[in-house]
Design an enzyme around this catalytic site. Structure first.
Site, PDB file in Angstrom:
ATOM      1  N   ASP A 167       0.855  -1.178   0.000  1.00  0.00           N
ATOM      2  CA  ASP A 167       0.000   0.000   0.000  1.00  0.00           C
ATOM      3  C   ASP A 167       0.897   1.236   0.000  1.00  0.00           C
ATOM      4  OD1 ASP A 167       1.077   0.284   2.524  1.00  0.00           O
ATOM      5  OD2 ASP A 167      -0.827   0.305   3.574  1.00  0.00           O
TER       6      ASP A 167
ATOM      7  N   ASP B  40       1.420   4.814   2.245  1.00  0.00           N
ATOM      8  CA  ASP B  40       1.044   5.462   3.502  1.00  0.00           C
ATOM      9  C   ASP B  40       1.505   6.918   3.516  1.00  0.00           C
ATOM     10  OD1 ASP B  40       0.352   2.797   4.857  1.00  0.00           O
ATOM     11  OD2 ASP B  40       2.470   2.483   4.368  1.00  0.00           O
TER      12      ASP B  40
ATOM     13  N   ASP C  12      -3.314   4.715   2.648  1.00  0.00           N
ATOM     14  CA  ASP C  12      -3.679   5.152   3.997  1.00  0.00           C
ATOM     15  C   ASP C  12      -3.284   6.609   4.171  1.00  0.00           C
ATOM     16  OD1 ASP C  12      -4.751   2.793   4.855  1.00  0.00           O
ATOM     17  OD2 ASP C  12      -3.051   2.201   6.103  1.00  0.00           O
TER      18      ASP C  12
END
Ligand code: DCP
Ligand code: MG
Length: 374
Positions: free
Chosen positions: A204, A206, A298
């Protein structure tokens, strides 16, 4: 130091946060085997075992030369009987029976596949496995009611199980900066997580967001999300409000309380780029233009006074973070979180404006992000 015979011994500090661990190291065969056993323990919700294997893997990541003989490991910390026997097996046979059996086991394969669905943790996957669910078609057939996150996870499964490149992370960084800048000029966006440690790919992306005037950052997430949604950059999002107060502070807890957004971005692909996923192929055969991919992102917002703690806490690695907190508790009688550092003896919070200051409070040598890859 010399051990008295021809094998030199390295004195390796016990806590991973006392060591410099770079991404490249000399013992991948061993660290991959131990990491797989750690992952298997995590999937079985056996936290103690998982941490033991993670620590053993971290020791080998920091080991300065290729391992050819178990005697080289004398004096190395965090290598229990189990890890040592795995290492010995690999040294003697080229691979570990236990690791290979785990890798091939039906449970491990199914649990990996199911927990790779965004929104599915080990607990849910274990329950599904018990009910005989092994893959996505069987999950579909079971008629299980999925949460909104899990529905998005299934819908974008192929994209989300492909790793994110550094170039993609940078493109998303530009999109996030534009959105944040539009809603709160002079707010700062910092790429954290594995990419800040120098990783070339990740699961992912962040980001940590703050503003130099304390308080200005409050309520930023819904505004940024609205901006991104209006530009069709979001496939899924779930916002969380800030729930941190010093009074309610459970200072050493792993979970933080920042205002944040778990999202799935719809990342436009460069024109002329090759379709890369199965979903892409299907879409293109249908004659649809599908020049985008789904990416987990995120977004975390923190007050300026907590920025150094949030930065340290969100840079990882997860084991490095765990070891920092363990060091703080066991060696310094302090409680470290992504919000603050509390000195239990002096009964006061220790302020810090930079990561360097936090390491200094903890009497640790400063370790830069690229050497926190424990
Ligand atoms: N983190 C945290 N609290 C959470 C989740 C993460 O403190 N609830 C921290 C520890 C991680 C960092 O944030 O090191 C980023 O988490 P990731 O799971 O994204 O891990 P990485 O970015 O290190 O690796 P990757 O994304 O490549 O898997
Ligand atoms: Mg990450």
């Amino acid at each position: 130091a010399s051990s008295g015979d021809e094998t030199a011994t390295f004195s390796m500090p016990i806590y991973a946060c006392q060591r410099r661990t770079t991404l490249d190291h000399r013992n991948a065969v061993f660290t991959e085997a131990l990491s797989l056993l750690a992952e298997n323990a995590e999937l079985s919700q056996d936290e103690g075992r998982a941490v033991a294997f993670r620590r053993a893997a971290a020791t080998l990541k920091a080991f300065p030369e290729p391992l050819t003989d178990a005697r080289q490991l004398r004096g190395c910390p965090c290598l229990g009987q189990h890890s040592l026997s795995v290492i010995q097996d690999i040294l003697e046979n080229g691979s570990s029976r236990e690791v290979e059996a785990t890798r091939r086991s039906e449970r491990f394969k199914a649990m990996k596949l199911l927990t790779a669905i965004f929104g599915v943790g080990a607990k849910t996957a274990a329950q599904w496995f018990q009910e005989g669910i092994r893959n996505l078609p069987q999950l579909h057939q079971s008629g299980r009611v999925l949460t909104r996150a899990q529905q998005a996870g299934v819908a974008h499964y192929d994209d989300l199980t492909q790793s994110v490149t550094r170039a993609e992370a940078d493109t998303i960084g530009q999109i996030v900066e534009e959105a944040v800048g539009a809603k709160l000029p002079s707010a700062r966006v910092t790429l954290v997580g594995g990419f800040r440690r120098g990783k070339l790919s990740g699961h992912d992306v962040d980001f940590l967001i703050t503003h130099p005037e304390e308080g200005r950052e409050e309520g930023l997430i819904p505004k940024v999300v609205a901006h991104l949604e209006a530009r069709d950059f979001l496939l899924y999002h779930k916002n969380n409000r800030n729930s941190y107060t010093e009074a309610s502070g459970t200072p050493a807890s792993t979970m933080d309380h920042f205002e944040r957004c778990f999202s799935i971005f719809k990342l436009p692909m460069p024109e002329g780029g090759e379709p890369h996923s199965r979903q892409d192929d299907v879409a293109l055969r249908r004659g649809e233009c599908r020049r985008w991919r789904a990416v987990r992102v995120d977004l975390v917002v923190c007050p300026f006074s907590q920025f150094a703690f949030a930065l340290l806490g969100w840079t990882g690695s997860k084991l490095f973070e765990r070891e920092l907190r363990r060091w703080a508790t066991q060696q310094k009688n302090m409680s470290l979180s992504s919000h603050a550092l509390y000195d239990n003896k002096q009964r006061k919070y220790l302020k810090a404006a930079t990561e360097e200051e936090i390491f200094a409070h903890l009497s640790l040598e400063y370790i830069p992000p690229s050497e926190r890859n424990a």
